[in-house]
Design an enzyme around this catalytic site. Sequence first.
Site, PDB file in Angstrom:
ATOM      1  N   ASN A 131      -2.050   0.432   6.592  1.00 60.02           N
ATOM      2  CA  ASN A 131      -1.497  -0.768   7.228  1.00 60.02           C
ATOM      3  C   ASN A 131      -0.631  -1.602   6.285  1.00 60.02           C
ATOM      4  OD1 ASN A 131      -3.566  -1.757   5.715  1.00 60.02           O
ATOM      5  ND2 ASN A 131      -4.686  -2.723   7.390  1.00 60.02           N
ATOM      6  N   GLU A 181      -9.534 -11.340  -7.151  1.00 61.94           N
ATOM      7  CA  GLU A 181      -8.617 -10.201  -6.996  1.00 61.94           C
ATOM      8  C   GLU A 181      -7.425 -10.302  -7.936  1.00 61.94           C
ATOM      9  OE1 GLU A 181      -9.724  -9.286  -2.297  1.00 61.94           O
ATOM     10  OE2 GLU A 181      -7.658  -9.808  -2.830  1.00 61.94           O
ATOM     11  N   TYR A 187     -12.330  -2.532  -3.650  1.00 63.73           N
ATOM     12  CA  TYR A 187     -12.843  -2.614  -2.279  1.00 63.73           C
ATOM     13  C   TYR A 187     -14.377  -2.572  -2.230  1.00 63.73           C
ATOM     14  CZ  TYR A 187      -8.278  -2.297   0.048  1.00 63.73           C
ATOM     15  OH  TYR A 187      -7.027  -2.559   0.532  1.00 63.73           O
ATOM     16  N   LYS A 207       0.823  -1.207   0.000  1.00 65.88           N
ATOM     17  CA  LYS A 207       0.000   0.000   0.000  1.00 65.88           C
ATOM     18  C   LYS A 207       0.867   1.272   0.000  1.00 65.88           C
ATOM     19  CE  LYS A 207      -3.962  -2.207   2.293  1.00 65.88           C
ATOM     20  NZ  LYS A 207      -4.922  -2.093   3.415  1.00 65.88           N
ATOM     21  N   HIS A 252      -2.110  -5.425   1.623  1.00 70.58           N
ATOM     22  CA  HIS A 252      -3.394  -6.107   1.435  1.00 70.58           C
ATOM     23  C   HIS A 252      -3.111  -7.567   1.140  1.00 70.58           C
ATOM     24  CE1 HIS A 252      -7.338  -7.255  -0.119  1.00 70.58           C
ATOM     25  NE2 HIS A 252      -6.662  -7.902  -1.053  1.00 70.58           N
TER      26      HIS A 252
HETATM   27  P1  IDP Z   1      -7.792  -6.683   5.891  1.00 71.26           P
HETATM   28  O1  IDP Z   1      -7.002  -5.769   4.989  1.00 71.26           O
HETATM   29  O2  IDP Z   1      -6.994  -7.114   7.082  1.00 71.26           O
HETATM   30  O3  IDP Z   1      -8.404  -7.857   5.145  1.00 71.26           O
HETATM   31  P2  IDP Z   1     -10.459  -5.494   5.929  1.00 71.26           P
HETATM   32  O4  IDP Z   1     -11.421  -5.601   7.078  1.00 71.26           O
HETATM   33  O5  IDP Z   1     -10.740  -6.308   4.705  1.00 71.26           O
HETATM   34  O6  IDP Z   1      -8.989  -5.805   6.504  1.00 71.26           O
HETATM   35  O7  IDP Z   1     -10.392  -3.965   5.552  1.00 71.26           O
HETATM   36  C1  IDP Z   1      -9.798  -3.543   4.338  1.00 71.26           C
HETATM   37  C2  IDP Z   1      -8.905  -2.355   4.620  1.00 71.26           C
HETATM   38  O8  IDP Z   1      -9.716  -1.259   5.042  1.00 71.26           O
HETATM   39  C3  IDP Z   1      -7.898  -2.540   5.758  1.00 71.26           C
HETATM   40  O9  IDP Z   1      -6.723  -3.231   5.377  1.00 71.26           O
HETATM   41  C4  IDP Z   1      -7.624  -1.114   6.139  1.00 71.26           C
HETATM   42  O10 IDP Z   1      -6.733  -0.475   5.212  1.00 71.26           O
HETATM   43  C5  IDP Z   1      -9.000  -0.487   6.006  1.00 71.26           C
HETATM   44  N1  IDP Z   1      -9.750  -0.522   7.273  1.00 71.26           N
HETATM   45  C6  IDP Z   1     -10.312  -1.607   7.855  1.00 71.26           C
HETATM   46  N2  IDP Z   1     -10.939  -1.286   9.010  1.00 71.26           N
HETATM   47  C7  IDP Z   1     -10.758   0.059   9.142  1.00 71.26           C
HETATM   48  C8  IDP Z   1     -11.181   1.009  10.140  1.00 71.26           C
HETATM   49  O11 IDP Z   1     -11.828   0.676  11.129  1.00 71.26           O
HETATM   50  N3  IDP Z   1     -10.791   2.304   9.918  1.00 71.26           N
HETATM   51  C9  IDP Z   1     -10.076   2.710   8.832  1.00 71.26           C
HETATM   52  N4  IDP Z   1      -9.677   1.849   7.875  1.00 71.26           N
HETATM   53  C10 IDP Z   1     -10.020   0.544   8.029  1.00 71.26           C
HETATM   54 MG    MG Z   2      -9.824  -7.823   3.649  1.00 72.20          MG
END
Ligand code: IDP
Ligand code: MG
Length: 146
Positions: free
Chosen positions: A114, A128, A51, A11, A117
């Site tokens: 974070n 994907e 997304y 990312k 992905h």
């Molecule tokens: P993942 O990437 O661990 O699979 P997901 O729940 O699929 O997590 O969420 C996709 C992405 O959305 C996350 O990697 C993060 O960048 C963002 N995200 C998830 N939850 C939050 C939140 O509570 N606040 C802000 N961004 C979030």
């Molecule tokens: Mg996810």
Amino acid sequence: MAIERTLSILKPDALQSGVVGKILTKFEESGLKPVAMRMLQLTQPEAEGFYAVHRERPFFKSLVAYMTSGPVIVQVLEGENAVAKNREVMGATNPANAADGTIRKLFAKSIEANSVHGSDSAENARTEIAYFFSQTELVKYDWARK
Ligand code: IDP
Ligand code: MG
């Protein structure tokens, strides 16, 4: 366990912080091999489409803005149990909850920024991968060779 493929994205924060090499090393050390890799900057429609499952979530707009804010690297990782292995190496979504030594624990800036992905199921991995790559772009490894 059969050889599997999964989609991985480095990312914008990972490229901005200059930790691409360290992150790729983590994948290599886990036994996953890249079979396709490309650098790009996502457009808003591309990020929204990728997304789409999260479009009703409160963080969706911010997530799309973040994912389009700078260059990313999209790659396909291959290996034994690749979907679960990748998720293990990545660590929990929120770096505050990520296990020691995981990519998100080491490098993530926040729950949104974070660093990586990873597909969350074999079925989503297929969708994907096809979102970014055609079959002819995936190289082949001889997994029997040491
Ligand atoms: P993942 O990437 O661990 O699979 P997901 O729940 O699929 O997590 O969420 C996709 C992405 O959305 C996350 O990697 C993060 O960048 C963002 N995200 C998830 N939850 C939050 C939140 O509570 N606040 C802000 N961004 C979030
Ligand atoms: Mg996810």
